[in-house]
Design a protein around this motif. Structure first.
Motif, mmCIF file in Angstrom:
data_model
loop_
_atom_site.group_PDB
_atom_site.id
_atom_site.type_symbol
_atom_site.label_atom_id
_atom_site.label_comp_id
_atom_site.label_asym_id
_atom_site.label_seq_id
_atom_site.Cartn_x
_atom_site.Cartn_y
_atom_site.Cartn_z
ATOM 1 N N LEU A 27 35.379 1.126 5.308
ATOM 2 C CA LEU A 27 35.600 0.669 6.677
ATOM 3 C C LEU A 27 34.449 1.055 7.607
ATOM 4 O O LEU A 27 34.362 0.543 8.717
ATOM 5 C CB LEU A 27 36.918 1.242 7.208
ATOM 6 N N SER A 28 33.601 1.975 7.183
ATOM 7 C CA SER A 28 32.458 2.377 7.993
ATOM 8 C C SER A 28 31.186 2.258 7.169
ATOM 9 O O SER A 28 31.201 2.386 5.948
ATOM 10 C CB SER A 28 32.627 3.815 8.495
ATOM 11 N N PHE A 29 30.092 2.023 7.867
ATOM 12 C CA PHE A 29 28.815 1.826 7.184
ATOM 13 C C PHE A 29 27.974 3.092 7.259
ATOM 14 O O PHE A 29 27.820 3.692 8.327
ATOM 15 C CB PHE A 29 28.048 0.667 7.814
ATOM 16 N N THR A 30 27.475 3.519 6.132
ATOM 17 C CA THR A 30 26.564 4.659 6.085
ATOM 18 C C THR A 30 25.318 4.257 5.303
ATOM 19 O O THR A 30 25.377 3.451 4.368
ATOM 20 C CB THR A 30 27.210 5.878 5.409
ATOM 21 N N PHE A 31 24.210 4.841 5.704
ATOM 22 C CA PHE A 31 22.948 4.556 5.020
ATOM 23 C C PHE A 31 22.185 5.864 4.910
ATOM 24 O O PHE A 31 21.961 6.551 5.898
ATOM 25 C CB PHE A 31 22.123 3.536 5.807
ATOM 26 N N ARG A 32 21.821 6.231 3.714
ATOM 27 C CA ARG A 32 21.158 7.502 3.475
ATOM 28 C C ARG A 32 19.698 7.297 3.064
ATOM 29 O O ARG A 32 19.338 6.299 2.446
ATOM 30 C CB ARG A 32 21.892 8.279 2.370
ATOM 31 N N ARG A 33 18.880 8.284 3.405
ATOM 32 C CA ARG A 33 17.469 8.259 3.020
ATOM 33 C C ARG A 33 17.102 9.586 2.333
ATOM 34 O O ARG A 33 16.314 10.383 2.851
ATOM 35 C CB ARG A 33 16.591 8.017 4.242
ATOM 36 N N PRO A 34 17.685 9.830 1.161
ATOM 37 C CA PRO A 34 17.434 11.105 0.481
ATOM 38 C C PRO A 34 15.982 11.302 0.074
ATOM 39 O O PRO A 34 15.478 12.438 0.085
ATOM 40 C CB PRO A 34 18.358 11.028 -0.750
ATOM 41 N N GLU A 35 15.285 10.213 -0.289
ATOM 42 C CA GLU A 35 13.886 10.348 -0.707
ATOM 43 C C GLU A 35 13.021 10.857 0.438
ATOM 44 O O GLU A 35 12.128 11.690 0.240
ATOM 45 C CB GLU A 35 13.346 9.007 -1.218
ATOM 46 N N LEU A 36 13.275 10.361 1.658
ATOM 47 C CA LEU A 36 12.516 10.817 2.815
ATOM 48 C C LEU A 36 12.806 12.287 3.090
ATOM 49 O O LEU A 36 11.896 13.068 3.384
ATOM 50 C CB LEU A 36 12.856 9.966 4.043
ATOM 51 N N ALA A 37 14.071 12.687 2.995
ATOM 52 C CA ALA A 37 14.441 14.086 3.217
ATOM 53 C C ALA A 37 13.755 15.000 2.202
ATOM 54 O O ALA A 37 13.252 16.077 2.542
ATOM 55 C CB ALA A 37 15.957 14.244 3.136
ATOM 56 N N GLN A 38 13.715 14.563 0.953
ATOM 57 C CA GLN A 38 13.054 15.351 -0.090
ATOM 58 C C GLN A 38 11.559 15.480 0.183
ATOM 59 O O GLN A 38 10.969 16.557 0.024
ATOM 60 C CB GLN A 38 13.297 14.701 -1.453
ATOM 61 N N ASP A 39 10.948 14.385 0.607
ATOM 62 C CA ASP A 39 9.516 14.396 0.892
ATOM 63 C C ASP A 39 9.193 15.348 2.030
ATOM 64 O O ASP A 39 8.223 16.128 1.951
ATOM 65 C CB ASP A 39 9.050 12.976 1.241
ATOM 66 N N LEU A 40 9.981 15.337 3.094
ATOM 67 C CA LEU A 40 9.730 16.209 4.237
ATOM 68 C C LEU A 40 9.911 17.677 3.854
ATOM 69 O O LEU A 40 9.143 18.542 4.298
ATOM 70 C CB LEU A 40 10.650 15.839 5.399
ATOM 71 N N CYS A 41 10.914 17.966 3.040
ATOM 72 C CA CYS A 41 11.121 19.354 2.595
ATOM 73 C C CYS A 41 9.959 19.821 1.720
ATOM 74 O O CYS A 41 9.538 20.983 1.798
ATOM 75 C CB CYS A 41 12.441 19.467 1.828
ATOM 76 N N ASN A 42 9.433 18.928 0.903
ATOM 77 C CA ASN A 42 8.260 19.278 0.095
ATOM 78 C C ASN A 42 7.063 19.592 0.982
ATOM 79 O O ASN A 42 6.290 20.518 0.713
ATOM 80 C CB ASN A 42 7.917 18.136 -0.864
ATOM 81 N N ARG A 43 6.915 18.830 2.048
ATOM 82 C CA ARG A 43 5.812 19.085 2.975
ATOM 83 C C ARG A 43 5.966 20.464 3.630
ATOM 84 O O ARG A 43 4.984 21.187 3.822
ATOM 85 C CB ARG A 43 5.772 18.010 4.071
#
Length: 383
Positions: free
Chosen positions: A3-19
């Protein structure tokens, strides 16, 4: 179907944590500065993607939103967030602890702070409290300051930024994995840049990174979800949704509101046909507001604003170059600095120009600069 829309960007989160760890070519151990316009999903990403990734790595995320209460000094907002995590770690904010009157924490073994009292005593610094939190949790801390440019609006806020730098330098000295990692976001790139621009700023030498906007993968996923709510034959076309999203400046909330409005108006059968037109009208309406504001300015105010937008973060209001530019635009042979200052003050009163606590200026709304470049500089090149 959900009933609700969600969109995740795990690859971006992983990249930023690596940085933040210093992995790869993009090293952000000195601090990660992310700039993006308002309402493009930046804060949602921080809370729903970056914070979970930080936790999954065994680090402690501390999220602070400086716009949560604009009336409160940014320094106090940051301080209280750190104090809360410290109290939570030690366990004195539980109901049982409060019942027996436990509210004080020893910092560095000898100094004491009261969790129930705002701010810090004179003999305790923000750097001290962060160091104590690091000692207690025994894991890397990632401090995320959303809308960090707001810290520059007060002297205490700017001092808090210096305290964060001091804590970072102290805790990360000779550490293989940084004990304190810093993430700063801002909805105004020019404002955020004042944290890194010159040697008098706390994070001089760091760079601003453009926060990646949501792409077509987002609108494709949203289109698929939305079509599940529409009758057969009344479906959205992915290309139309993507085109509308771009017209709306990649702002997901505005896209959803627009589609919902069209559907509620009983025009679901024409969603794809009118979606782009609706987005264009919203964009044009905003452009008209900017044009109206600009046209109401005095000649010298227009000139100042023009030069500010052209120079961006490099603008020096009273330099010989700037003064010559004002006179060229207004076609005057003589112009005093007092007149320019009056013009700047007027622009601040109209919420078009922002002033840092140390007297540095920047454009208040980056959208205004976009409108100006497209509608004024692209035309006659004059105001």
């Amino acid at each position: 179907m959900s009933l609700s829309f969600t969109f995740r960007r795990p690859e971006l989160a992983q990249d930023l944590c690596n940085r933040l760890q210093g992995k790869g070519l993009s090293d952000a151990r000195s601090g990660l500065f992310l700039a993006a316009p308002r309402r493009v999903g930046k804060s949602t990403f921080l809370r729903e993607d970056l914070v979970p990734e930080i936790s999954a790595r065994g680090w402690l995320p501390v999220y602070v939103d400086l716009w949560a209460n604009k009336e409160r000094d940014p320094a106090l907002i940051i301080t209280e967030a750190i104090k809360k995590h410290l109290a939570d770690t030690i366990g004195i904010i539980s109901k049982a602890a409060k019942a027996v009157g436990l509210s004080k924490v020893n910092v560095m073994g000898t100094l004491t702070i009261d969790i129930n009292q705002p701010g810090l005593p004179d003999n305790v610094t923000l750097s001290d409290v962060i160091a104590e939190l690091s000692h207690q949790v025994k894991k890397p801390i990632v401090l995320i300051v959303d809308e960090a440019q707001h810290a520059l609006s007060t002297t205490a806020g700017l001092n808090a930024m210096f305290a964060l730098k001091s804590a970072r330098d102290t805790l990360n000295f000779s550490a293989e994995l940084p004990a304190l990692m810093l993430v700063f976001t801002g909805s105004n790139r020019d404002k955020l840049a004042h944290l890194v621009l010159n040697r008098t700023q706390p994070f001089f030498g760091s760079s601003i990174t453009a926060f990646p906007l949501l792409s077509k993968s987002y609108t494709d996923a949203f289109t698929k979800w939305a079509n599940g709510n529409l009758a057969r034959g009344n479906k959205l076309r992915a290309e139309s949704v993507w085109a509308a999203f771009q017209l709306l400046g990649h702002r997901p909330e505005m896209l959803r509101d627009l589609i919902a409005h069209i559907a509620l108006e009983g025009q679901a059968q024409s969603l794809s046909e009118i979606l782009e037109d609706g987005a264009r009208k919203i964009n044009n309406r905003l452009w008209e507001e900017f044009a109206s504001e600009f046209d109401a300015l005095t000649a010298i105010q227009k000139a100042v604003l023009s030069v500010l937008i052209s120079k961006g973060e490099l603008w020096i209001p009273f330099s010989d170059e700037s003064m010559a530019a004002y006179m060229a635009i207004t076609k005057t042979r003589r112009l005093s600095k007092a007149t320019v200052q009056t013009a700047i003050d007027g622009l601040r009163e109209k919420n078009l120009v922002w002033k840092q606590s140390r007297g540095i200026y920047a454009l208040e709304d980056q959208g205004f600069a976009e409108w100006f470049r497209l509608n004024r500089l692209a035309g006659e090149g004059q105001v």
